[in-house]
Design an enzyme around this catalytic site. Structure first.
Site, PDB file in Angstrom:
ATOM      1  CB  SER A 299      -8.296   3.096   2.766  1.00  0.00           C
ATOM      2  OG  SER A 299      -7.397   2.531   3.696  1.00  0.00           O
TER       3      SER A 299
ATOM      4  CE  LYS B  52      -3.990   1.754   2.659  1.00  0.00           C
ATOM      5  NZ  LYS B  52      -4.838   1.507   3.856  1.00  0.00           N
TER       6      LYS B  52
ATOM      7  CB  SER C  10      -8.339   0.322   5.723  1.00  0.00           C
ATOM      8  OG  SER C  10      -9.126   1.478   5.683  1.00  0.00           O
TER       9      SER C  10
END
Lengths: 96, 483
Positions: B152, B77, B176
């Protein structure tokens, strides 16, 4: 509780955000929608409950005082928008 | 196809010299090159570095120094700091930012010989649950390109679901990792708060943030957890515990397992298709000897409010560092404050500004007690309710998300609609508990995620239970057919 346009301006100033009038209106609506939802916790009886800021209660985390290599200056400055003579250049704070 | 193998299978073939590390990494890089334009998982692909890291991994294997995942590539990420590789948090305010150091998890991955394929898309600063808040691109769900992968960590989840990476890392502040895992049909795990160092993870809500792995199977996620966890003196909240051990993964059993079903997580808002798949899974597990009891955790109802006060409050403080002085672009403005204000207004997207505003408001004079302190009390109540539940039960089971993947744009305009869907995942962050999401079936062609949580520090037990659940459920042979 609902938030006034002046309060939106005040909070934006505290948060260091420059908002134009359209954004101030739009944030007033959004923040009031959120605050309307937040009303649900106002009615809870939480007397006698100690507030917690963290899931794990850790206190006083110390590290040994041992000298070690820090980030070299040129690497620390590599992302600076403006630098001079090995220093970060900040915006003017005191006008002459 | 090589890219369909699990991480553990890849590692085993690499160790047996049936596959070379460079060959494996190149297979994934080539697949990213040919397919990611359809999905938008990656903000940057690091082919040169990944190939060099694969060569290093091969030397480890050749010298007999390989570990359990040596040569298996991974996606990160883009809020995890990578030395020399741009790290943006999907925000214009960090466009061009190249960290001068690696996050602790990144150092660990490099030492263990996992080549890094690139940086995955996310909601700006991890604020969101659809990945639509990225300043740079939309990520699409491999199961239906018109739908969101969740968020996310949407890029990390979709990359694993689409076989663009066998493994990935995300971060989980209110769900997330687990929610996009559910919406993309992969496994996503949030360890106990403090078991994985946050050093180098760009902070959102520091008392809630935890890095977590994605994989195709519970075993892949468990083995990756072992590689990234453990105490780190660079993170003051890092617990003095050993890494999570995956060795005993297969020694668990469902017989006599005491499972709590909190009725607040099975409410009216649950999509009927999701509810049916969760119930079918419960029926299978009951046949295997697991014992289910409905319980009530009343404060869970207030989870969304509590979260959307505490996380923005912490974020408003954490994001104060983006002032255009040490990193990121600097805008012109009148005086010092004018420069800072314009830099931030031009650099942050709308959702980030909203959360900074609400957090600043909740912490400001006159409102601090009514919002922030009150939310902290409810957080304490929630933790106490879960602690009591875990004295009687081994594990809590629920849907991960009350709905399957939603259409892109469908919920984006309503500021509350998406936030109200986070209630199943928020409690684990509030209480610091470990939580995992795994696929338990499909509804109208979309994956359904089942969430399991245990008491804090019982990560090994949680992974063991999740492994048993995964084995008991019918094997999903379906793969997304977007290509």
């Amino acid at each position: 509780m609902s938030i006034s346009l002046n309060e939106v301006r005040h909070v934006a100033r505290l948060a260091r955000l420059e908002l134009d009038e359209t954004e101030i209106l739009s944030f007033q609506g959004e923040l009031n929608a959120l605050l309307g939802h937040f009303a649900d916790i106002q009615a809870i009886d939480s007397s006698g409950i100690e507030p917690i800021s963290h899931a794990v209660a850790i206190q006083n985390v110390w590290s040994e005082d041992i000298p070690s290599q820090t980030l070299p200056r040129d690497r620390a400055l590599r992302n600076a928008p403006v630098s001079r003579a090995g220093l970060f250049v900040v915006p003017v704070i005191i006008e002459d | 196809m090589l890219t369909e193998l699990t991480a553990v299978e890849l590692a085993s073939r690499i160790a047996k010299r049936e596959l070379g590390c460079v060959e494996v990494t190149e297979a994934f890089l080539d697949r990213i090159d040919s397919l990611d334009s359809k999905l938008g998982c990656f903000l940057s692909v690091t082919r040169t570095e990944a190939t060099e890291q694969a060569q290093f991994a091969q030397t480890l294997v050749d010298e007999g120094k390989g570990g359990p995942l040596t040569g298996v590539p991974i996606a990160l990420k883009d809020n995890l700091s990578t030395d020399g590789i741009e790290t943006t948090c999907a925000s214009k305010i960090l466009k061009g930012y190249v960290p001068p150091f690696d996050a602790t998890v990144v150092s660990k991955l490099k030492q263990a010989g996992l080549p890094i394929l690139g940086k995955a898309n996310l909601d700006e600063f991890a604020m969101g649950t659809s990945t639509e808040n990225s300043a740079f691109q939309v990520t699409r769900n491999p199961w239906d390109l018109a739908r969101s992968p969740g968020g996310s960590s949407g890029g990390s989840a979709a990359a694993v679901a689409a076989d663009l990476a066998p493994l990935s890392l995300g971060s989980d502040t209110g769900g997330s990792v687990r929610q996009p895992a559910a919406l993309c049909g992969v496994v996503g795990f949030k360890p106990t708060y403090g078991r994985c160092s946050r050093y180098g993870l760009i902070a959102f809500g520091s008392s809630l943030d935890q890095i977590g792995p994605f994989g195709k199977t519970v075993e892949d996620v468990a083995v990756l957890s072992e590689a990234i966890t453990g105490h780190d003196p660079m993170d003051g909240t890092s617990l003095k515990h050993s890494p999570i051990l995956s060795a005993d993964l297969k020694s668990g059993s469902l017989k006599g397992l005491k499972v709590a079903l909190p009725k607040e997580l099975f409410g009216d808002g649950t999509d009927p298709g999701v509810a049916a798949q969760i119930q079918a899974a419960i029926d299978v597990l009951a046949k295997e000897g697991a014992e289910f009891t409905e319980v009530s955790l009343p404060s869970v109802k207030f989870g969304v409010t509590t979260y959307y006060i505490i996380a923005p409050a912490e974020a408003s403080s954490n994001l104060a560092r983006f002032d255009g002085v040490r990193f990121g672009p600097r805008s012109d403005g009148k005086g010092h404050i004018g420069v800072v204000e314009r830099t931030r207004s031009e650099g942050f997207g709308h959702e980030v500004k909203t959360r900074i505003m609400i957090g600043t408001y909740a912490l400001s004079a006159g409102y601090y007690d009514a919002y922030y302190v009150r939310a902290q009390r409810v957080r304490a109540m929630m933790q106490q309710e879960f602690n009591r539940t875990f004295r009687e039960f081994d594990v809590v089971l629920s849907p991960t998300s009350p709905v399957p993947a939603f259409k892109l744009g469908e919920l984006h305009e309503d500021p509350m609609a998406l936030k109200l869907l986070d209630y199943c995942t928020i409690p684990a962050n509030m209480g610091g508990m470990p939580g995992i999401s795994l696929n338990c079936g499909f509804t109208e062609g979309l994956p359904v995620g089942l969430q399991l949580m245990t008491a804090p520090l019982q990560d090994e037990k949680l992974l063991q239970i999740a492994f048993c659940v995964e084995q008991a459920l019918p094997t999903a042979t379906r793969r997304p057919s977007f290509s």
